[in-house]
Scaffold this motif. Structure first.
Motif, PDB file in Angstrom:
ATOM      1  N   SER A  24       0.823  -1.214   0.000  1.00  0.00           N
ATOM      2  CA  SER A  24       0.000   0.000   0.000  1.00  0.00           C
ATOM      3  C   SER A  24       0.860   1.268   0.000  1.00  0.00           C
ATOM      4  O   SER A  24       0.374   2.359   0.269  1.00  0.00           O
ATOM      5  CB  SER A  24      -0.944  -0.012   1.207  1.00  0.00           C
ATOM      6  N   ARG A  26       3.148   4.500  -1.186  1.00  0.00           N
ATOM      7  CA  ARG A  26       3.091   5.524  -2.226  1.00  0.00           C
ATOM      8  C   ARG A  26       4.015   5.191  -3.390  1.00  0.00           C
ATOM      9  O   ARG A  26       3.715   5.490  -4.538  1.00  0.00           O
ATOM     10  CB  ARG A  26       3.546   6.861  -1.637  1.00  0.00           C
ATOM     11  N   GLN A 304       5.703  13.513   0.855  1.00  0.00           N
ATOM     12  CA  GLN A 304       4.795  12.473   0.383  1.00  0.00           C
ATOM     13  C   GLN A 304       5.505  11.128   0.200  1.00  0.00           C
ATOM     14  O   GLN A 304       4.990  10.094   0.615  1.00  0.00           O
ATOM     15  CB  GLN A 304       4.195  12.927  -0.949  1.00  0.00           C
ATOM     16  N   TRP A 305       6.679  11.151  -0.362  1.00  0.00           N
ATOM     17  CA  TRP A 305       7.337   9.886  -0.695  1.00  0.00           C
ATOM     18  C   TRP A 305       8.189   9.328   0.440  1.00  0.00           C
ATOM     19  O   TRP A 305       8.171   8.131   0.703  1.00  0.00           O
ATOM     20  CB  TRP A 305       8.180  10.060  -1.969  1.00  0.00           C
ATOM     21  N   ASP A 308       5.866   8.311   3.067  1.00  0.00           N
ATOM     22  CA  ASP A 308       4.765   7.493   2.565  1.00  0.00           C
ATOM     23  C   ASP A 308       3.436   8.036   3.076  1.00  0.00           C
ATOM     24  O   ASP A 308       2.578   7.287   3.566  1.00  0.00           O
ATOM     25  CB  ASP A 308       4.960   6.033   3.024  1.00  0.00           C
ATOM     26  N   GLN A 310      -0.101   9.126   3.936  1.00  0.00           N
ATOM     27  CA  GLN A 310      -1.448   8.698   3.540  1.00  0.00           C
ATOM     28  C   GLN A 310      -2.464   9.586   4.263  1.00  0.00           C
ATOM     29  O   GLN A 310      -2.148  10.197   5.283  1.00  0.00           O
ATOM     30  CB  GLN A 310      -1.677   7.236   3.960  1.00  0.00           C
ATOM     31  N   ASP A 311      -3.679   9.591   3.742  1.00  0.00           N
ATOM     32  CA  ASP A 311      -4.744  10.414   4.326  1.00  0.00           C
ATOM     33  C   ASP A 311      -4.974  10.147   5.810  1.00  0.00           C
ATOM     34  O   ASP A 311      -5.299  11.037   6.578  1.00  0.00           O
ATOM     35  CB  ASP A 311      -6.063  10.151   3.586  1.00  0.00           C
ATOM     36  N   SER A 312      -4.817   8.888   6.187  1.00  0.00           N
ATOM     37  CA  SER A 312      -5.136   8.507   7.562  1.00  0.00           C
ATOM     38  C   SER A 312      -4.012   8.816   8.553  1.00  0.00           C
ATOM     39  O   SER A 312      -4.169   8.606   9.753  1.00  0.00           O
ATOM     40  CB  SER A 312      -5.418   7.008   7.584  1.00  0.00           C
ATOM     41  N   ASP A 313      -2.881   9.325   8.069  1.00  0.00           N
ATOM     42  CA  ASP A 313      -1.741   9.513   8.975  1.00  0.00           C
ATOM     43  C   ASP A 313      -1.893  10.711   9.904  1.00  0.00           C
ATOM     44  O   ASP A 313      -2.490  11.730   9.547  1.00  0.00           O
ATOM     45  CB  ASP A 313      -0.456   9.709   8.148  1.00  0.00           C
ATOM     46  N   ASN A 337       0.496  18.917   1.675  1.00  0.00           N
ATOM     47  CA  ASN A 337      -0.098  17.613   1.384  1.00  0.00           C
ATOM     48  C   ASN A 337      -1.435  17.390   2.097  1.00  0.00           C
ATOM     49  O   ASN A 337      -1.931  16.268   2.114  1.00  0.00           O
ATOM     50  CB  ASN A 337       0.867  16.502   1.818  1.00  0.00           C
TER      51      ASN A 337
END
Ligand code: WT7
Length: 675
Positions: A24, A26, A304-305, A308, A310-313, A337
């Motif tokens: 899952s 990025r 972002q990379w 990694d 994610q929206d839930s972080d 982000n």
């Protein structure tokens, strides 16, 4: 013994990403590295297109060494990209900031709320006379208003210069004057270890020393009057400073009354976003200049990379906004982000040594980004502290600021990551703006102590003293599977990157001399590095005389100047000395003036003096009073030999010394003290 162990560990242990993490992640395709370098301009342009621009650029990069312009002619606003666009896209109810004060007070701020507060602060700054192109100095505790004030400056087109709240009045004065700031935004005080750091009183002192450009001081009430704290703790007494009518303005009086509408100023991609001061070897701090479009592109991409994201972080970078890490990975990178970030005001051991772990448990932090010096402190405190907390929300760990020794890496992995979380060891600098060398957690097999490889689009090489490239051949051998051994030398960066510094504020010559003169056509970061037989980068620390104390650059000259400033001191030489916790500690060799009658208590007094002049972070750990210093014939102090003395090694080459007996007797004196 421990050295051998470290080396063994670093050479033999590999940590591949789990299949679950990669599935899952990025980034899961290792081809990205080759693709990015094959056409790095197209690659960076792809990232820039993920930001919102008011006007497009005409050219991706205009490069005339040493001056780079990225996304030439493009217009954007950093605050718009970090705040407004998320609201416009219907994500206004999303949490932007979860903040915890040291006494335990908590605030949760959504993107929509952030937009309103930032607009009000920007309007207040305008009311105080700040205009597009001006500089604002920010000297605040780690409260949400600190991040908001940075964004407010960006919103209206003023550049900020954040001065870390641990710095002294003199440091604040020097930075304020260099930047010619019109306004200083501060607070009455901030909480630290159960006490109050009296920021306003220190600001007053800086202004008494002389800050002719400053027209107003905007003061947030964070600490409040004594005894006003309601959540269980009464505010301790502290120096509240003075109130100068006309100059000083209360936040409470002018911010909440402002309109919550304030347009985002369209800024040129190359307009100044901020200045951030970092220590230099000549003692005078360098005002590192960062501009808008490239910087924002770089921090957006790397956040972002590398993490990694994610929206839930819930992303927690523990750095203070006074350092570049706080700029890039508390504020601009994560907020661009639309991330949820955590900010914490205080110390890691208040009220107890599990404060960080309690915070992670309480708010369900998923990504933790901190420094080796903190990790070594946690190790010293013992694993029982994290063990008592539920850290199962964590899924990724990061490290920054100095080389992380394999021992600390493994401790972090086992005791905080519980063996589950990848660790990203990220190498970069105030000057680079964003992460340059780091694993990508979905694809990189990590090795404890190695920052692994350059971020896609970044080309790092290792050169010898003359600038001859040593690594290209080595990497070809790595690819061919024929590489043996390491390739060691000095790190250099070959092509321009979007977040690179654009200069030193007010000093173009020094910019060129410091970063672009050592090697032809390449950026010189000043760090030693090696590549191992698998093509992994290992960063080896500074090649010059800058100390790295608890992750912060402090120049030996700066501390020396502070010591010599004391009336009893004739001469001083300062070195960074290996320190198990801080990476480097500060050791000073001081010659006392002949007419000083008593040396009783002097060492303590000198340590205090340095802390008062520069800030507690620069307080020497040890001071040796001595009769003479080892110097070359031209009068240059040979710090290398002092390091040998302080670290108890055999003396290196002493042939260039004017008087070799000086260092021999120093060594004798030192050994009798330590023995
Ligand atoms: C210097 C830059 C980047 C934000 C914090 C410090 C050292 C930084 C690492 C790392 C080995 C590192 C370097 C660099 N450094 N990160 N992961 N591994 N060394 O910013 O104050 O500008 O200091 O910190 O020596 O040059 P800074």
């Amino acid at each position: 013994m421990s050295d051998t162990l470290d080396t063994l560990l670093s050479e033999s242990r590999h940590f591949p990403p789990s299949a679950e993490f990669t599935s899952s992640a990025r980034v899961s395709d290792p081809d990205i590295y080759d693709q990015a370098l094959a056409d790095s301009l197209a690659y960076w342009e792809g990232w820039a297109k993920k930001l919102d621009w008011f006007e497009p650029w005409q050219e991706v990069l205009h490069w005339e060494l040493p001056h780079a312009q990225w996304f030439v002619g493009g217009k954007l606003n950093a605050c718009y990209n970090c705040v407004d666009r998320h609201v416009v896209q219907g994500r206004g109810d999303r949490v932007a900031i979860v903040w915890e004060g040291e006494p335990g007070d908590v605030q949760t701020i959504t993107y929509a709320e952030l937009q309103k507060s930032v607009a009000q602060i920007a309007n207040a700054l305008k009311q105080l006379g700040v205009r597009k192109g001006d500089r604002v100095c920010i000297y605040m505790p780690m409260v949400p208003e600190l991040a908001m004030t940075m964004l407010a400056c960006a919103r209206m087109g003023a550049a900020h210069s954040v001065v870390f709240g641990g710095f002294s009045a003199e440091s604040l004065q020097e930075r304020t004057n260099d930047a010619q700031a019109k306004v200083i935004v501060t607070a009455d005080g901030g909480w630290r270890r159960g006490g109050i750091v009296p920021l306003k009183a220190i600001t007053d002192q800086a202004l008494r020393l002389g800050c002719p450009s400053v027209q107003h001081v905007l003061m947030l009430e964070r600490a409040g009057p004594e005894g006003t704290w309601t959540q269980g703790l009464a505010t301790p007494s502290y120096d509240r400073g003075e109130w100068v009518e006309g100059r000083d303005v209360a936040w409470r009086e002018i911010v909440p009354t402002q309109s919550t509408e304030c347009p985002c100023e369209p800024m040129d991609s190359e307009d100044l976003l901020f200045i951030l001061y970092t220590s230099g070897s000549t003692g005078k701090p360098k005002g590192i200049v960062h501009t808008t479009g490239g910087y924002l592109t770089g921090v957006y991409a790397t956040t972002q990379w590398v993490f990694d994201l994610q929206d839930s972080d819930l992303f927690w970078c523990t750095a203070d906004c006074g350092w570049v890490t706080g700029h890039s990975y508390v504020v601009y990178g994560p907020l661009a982000n639309a991330a949820k970030i955590l900010m914490y005001e205080g110390a890691p051991d208040t009220p107890s040594k599990d404060r960080f772990w309690k915070i992670i448990e309480k708010h369900q932090v998923t990504i933790l980004y901190t420094a080796p010096t903190a990790i070594r402190t946690f190790m010293k405190w013992g694993e029982e502290w994290p063990q008592g907390c539920n850290l199962s929300s964590l899924r990724l760990l990061g490290s920054v600021g100095e080389p992380i020794n394999p021992e600390a890496w493994i401790w972090y992995h086992e005791n905080i990551g519980r063996g589950r979380c990848p660790i990203v060891d990220t190498w970069w600098q105030t000057e680079t703006g964003h992460i340059m060398i780091s694993p990508l957690p979905g694809i990189t097999t990590t090795k404890p102590g190695s920052a692994t490889r350059p971020f896609p689009g970044i080309e790092a090489v290792i050169v010898d003293e003359q600038g001859v490239d040593l690594s290209t051949q080595h990497l070809a051998e790595v690819r061919a599977g024929t590489a043996t051994g390491d390739c060691g030398g000095i790190l250099a960066i070959k092509r321009p990157w979007p977040g690179m510094l654009r200069g030193i504020f007010g000093d173009p010559e020094r910019y060129k001399a410091t970063y672009w003169s050592r090697f032809d056509g390449m950026y010189f970061p000043g760090d030693g590095a090696k590549l191992d037989s698998e093509g992994y980068f290992w960063l080896l620390g500074r090649v010059d005389d800058i100390m790295l104390v608890a992750g912060h650059n402090i120049s030996t000259m700066e501390v020396e100047s502070a010591l010599v400033d004391h009336p009893a001191v004739a001469e001083a030489a300062v070195i960074g000395k290996q320190d198990a916790i801080k990476g480097q500690g500060i050791a000073a060799f001081v010659i006392i003036k002949a007419d000083v009658e008593s040396q009783d208590g002097l060492v303590e007094e000198l340590r205090k003096h340095v802390a008062a002049k520069i800030g507690a972070i620069a307080r020497p750990d040890v001071i040796y009073l001595c009769a003479d210093l080892p110097k070359t014939r031209s009068g240059k102090i040979m710090r290398r030999l002092l390091r040998d003395v302080a670290e108890g090694r055999a003396l290196g080459d002493t042939t260039t010394l004017a008087d070799a007996s000086v260092v021999a007797s120093l060594k004798e004196q030192y050994e009798s003290l330590e023995g």
